[in-house]
Design a protein around this motif. Structure first.
Motif, PDB file in Angstrom:
ATOM      1  N   CYS A   3      -2.531   1.921   6.425  1.00 32.29           N
ATOM      2  CA  CYS A   3      -3.932   1.499   6.474  1.00 32.29           C
ATOM      3  C   CYS A   3      -4.105   0.484   7.597  1.00 32.29           C
ATOM      4  O   CYS A   3      -3.368  -0.495   7.671  1.00 32.29           O
ATOM      5  CB  CYS A   3      -4.281   0.866   5.132  1.00 32.29           C
ATOM      6  SG  CYS A   3      -5.822  -0.030   5.112  1.00 32.29           S
ATOM      7  N   VAL A  45      -8.489   4.457  -1.845  1.00 33.20           N
ATOM      8  CA  VAL A  45      -7.302   3.729  -1.382  1.00 33.20           C
ATOM      9  C   VAL A  45      -7.172   2.459  -2.217  1.00 33.20           C
ATOM     10  O   VAL A  45      -8.148   1.751  -2.446  1.00 33.20           O
ATOM     11  CB  VAL A  45      -7.422   3.367   0.122  1.00 33.20           C
ATOM     12  CG1 VAL A  45      -6.197   2.592   0.592  1.00 33.20           C
ATOM     13  CG2 VAL A  45      -7.617   4.615   0.962  1.00 33.20           C
ATOM     14  N   ARG A  46      -5.930   2.183  -2.644  1.00 36.34           N
ATOM     15  CA  ARG A  46      -5.636   0.975  -3.417  1.00 36.34           C
ATOM     16  C   ARG A  46      -4.622   0.141  -2.648  1.00 36.34           C
ATOM     17  O   ARG A  46      -3.587   0.651  -2.226  1.00 36.34           O
ATOM     18  CB  ARG A  46      -5.094   1.349  -4.783  1.00 36.34           C
ATOM     19  CG  ARG A  46      -6.069   2.193  -5.572  1.00 36.34           C
ATOM     20  CD  ARG A  46      -5.461   2.600  -6.867  1.00 36.34           C
ATOM     21  NE  ARG A  46      -5.443   1.409  -7.693  1.00 36.34           N
ATOM     22  CZ  ARG A  46      -5.678   1.400  -8.997  1.00 36.34           C
ATOM     23  NH1 ARG A  46      -5.897   2.507  -9.629  1.00 36.34           N
ATOM     24  NH2 ARG A  46      -5.656   0.289  -9.679  1.00 36.34           N
ATOM     25  N   ILE A  47      -4.941  -1.137  -2.485  1.00 33.04           N
ATOM     26  CA  ILE A  47      -4.074  -2.057  -1.749  1.00 33.04           C
ATOM     27  C   ILE A  47      -3.907  -3.312  -2.592  1.00 33.04           C
ATOM     28  O   ILE A  47      -4.890  -3.848  -3.106  1.00 33.04           O
ATOM     29  CB  ILE A  47      -4.682  -2.402  -0.374  1.00 33.04           C
ATOM     30  CG1 ILE A  47      -4.834  -1.127   0.458  1.00 33.04           C
ATOM     31  CG2 ILE A  47      -3.829  -3.440   0.352  1.00 33.04           C
ATOM     32  CD1 ILE A  47      -5.640  -1.281   1.709  1.00 33.04           C
ATOM     33  N   THR A  56       0.844  -1.190   0.000  1.00 31.23           N
ATOM     34  CA  THR A  56       0.000   0.000   0.000  1.00 31.23           C
ATOM     35  C   THR A  56       0.881   1.241   0.000  1.00 31.23           C
ATOM     36  O   THR A  56       1.988   1.221   0.548  1.00 31.23           O
ATOM     37  CB  THR A  56      -0.956   0.005   1.209  1.00 31.23           C
ATOM     38  OG1 THR A  56      -1.749   1.179   1.168  1.00 31.23           O
ATOM     39  CG2 THR A  56      -0.222  -0.086   2.516  1.00 31.23           C
ATOM     40  N   ASP A  57       0.382   2.308  -0.617  1.00 33.98           N
ATOM     41  CA  ASP A  57       1.126   3.575  -0.655  1.00 33.98           C
ATOM     42  C   ASP A  57       0.867   4.433   0.576  1.00 33.98           C
ATOM     43  O   ASP A  57       1.638   5.329   0.877  1.00 33.98           O
ATOM     44  CB  ASP A  57       0.747   4.380  -1.911  1.00 33.98           C
ATOM     45  CG  ASP A  57       1.235   3.684  -3.174  1.00 33.98           C
ATOM     46  OD1 ASP A  57       2.210   2.921  -3.104  1.00 33.98           O
ATOM     47  OD2 ASP A  57       0.632   3.917  -4.240  1.00 33.98           O
TER      48      ASP A  57
END
Length: 165
Positions: free
Chosen positions: A86, A141-143, A82-83
């Motif tokens: 989270c 959010v992108r994971i 993840t960037d």
């Protein structure tokens, strides 16, 4: 004795639960992308390994992958990327043939590349397991999940101490 299974990551192993309209799953060369869109603190953003609701065991389609078999303990290794940091709530669930027999949860922080080591000690009578992740995120959010391995530990039966060779 330990045996290990590596899953070929594909989105069909994972099922969104809760606020499903805010969750997209995509297959990528590097794994499965969980894309949360316009999430709010009130959303329930769950991703579950294997299908059916939380109260029920996996369907017949997934039972072979979700079975304890002869194992006393299941070890699951996951790698998330993840960037943005989270927090997730991790659920470990166990099932008989028709209903949930045990469940426990814990909170985990994902930050950058994060390896999770998950252990499920089989409760008496459990036949299957599932894992779910509740993502506590807001906004877009992108994971990525880039690795999933399952190792089974089978307790060897002790030999009769009176047996002589």
């Amino acid at each position: 004795m330990i045996s290990t299974r590596t899953f070929h990551l594909a989105s069909y192993h994972f099922f969104p639960q809760g606020s499903q309209e805010k969750i997209l799953l995509e297959d990528e060369a590097a794994g499965v992308l969980f894309d949360f869109q316009e999430a709010t603190d009130a959303d329930k953003l769950y991703i579950q390994l294997f299908d059916q609701g939380f109260q029920y065991p996996p369907s017949k389609l997934y039972r072979q992958d979700a079975a304890f078999g002869q194992a006393d303990v299941i070890h699951v290794t996951c790698r998330f990327e993840t960037d943005v940091p989270c927090q997730i709530q991790l659920f470990k669930m166990q099932y008989g043939n028709k209903k949930r027999m045990g469940s426990e949860s814990e909170f985990v922080m994902l930050d950058g590349a994060t390896d999770l080591q998950i252990q499920l000690e089989r409760v008496k009578g459990a036949q299957y397991f599932k894992i779910a992740f509740k993502f506590l995120v807001a906004g877009d959010v992108r994971i990525r999940l880039t690795e999933l391995k399952i190792a089974e530990r089978i307790q060897l039966k002790q030999e009769d101490p009176h047996y002589a060779v």
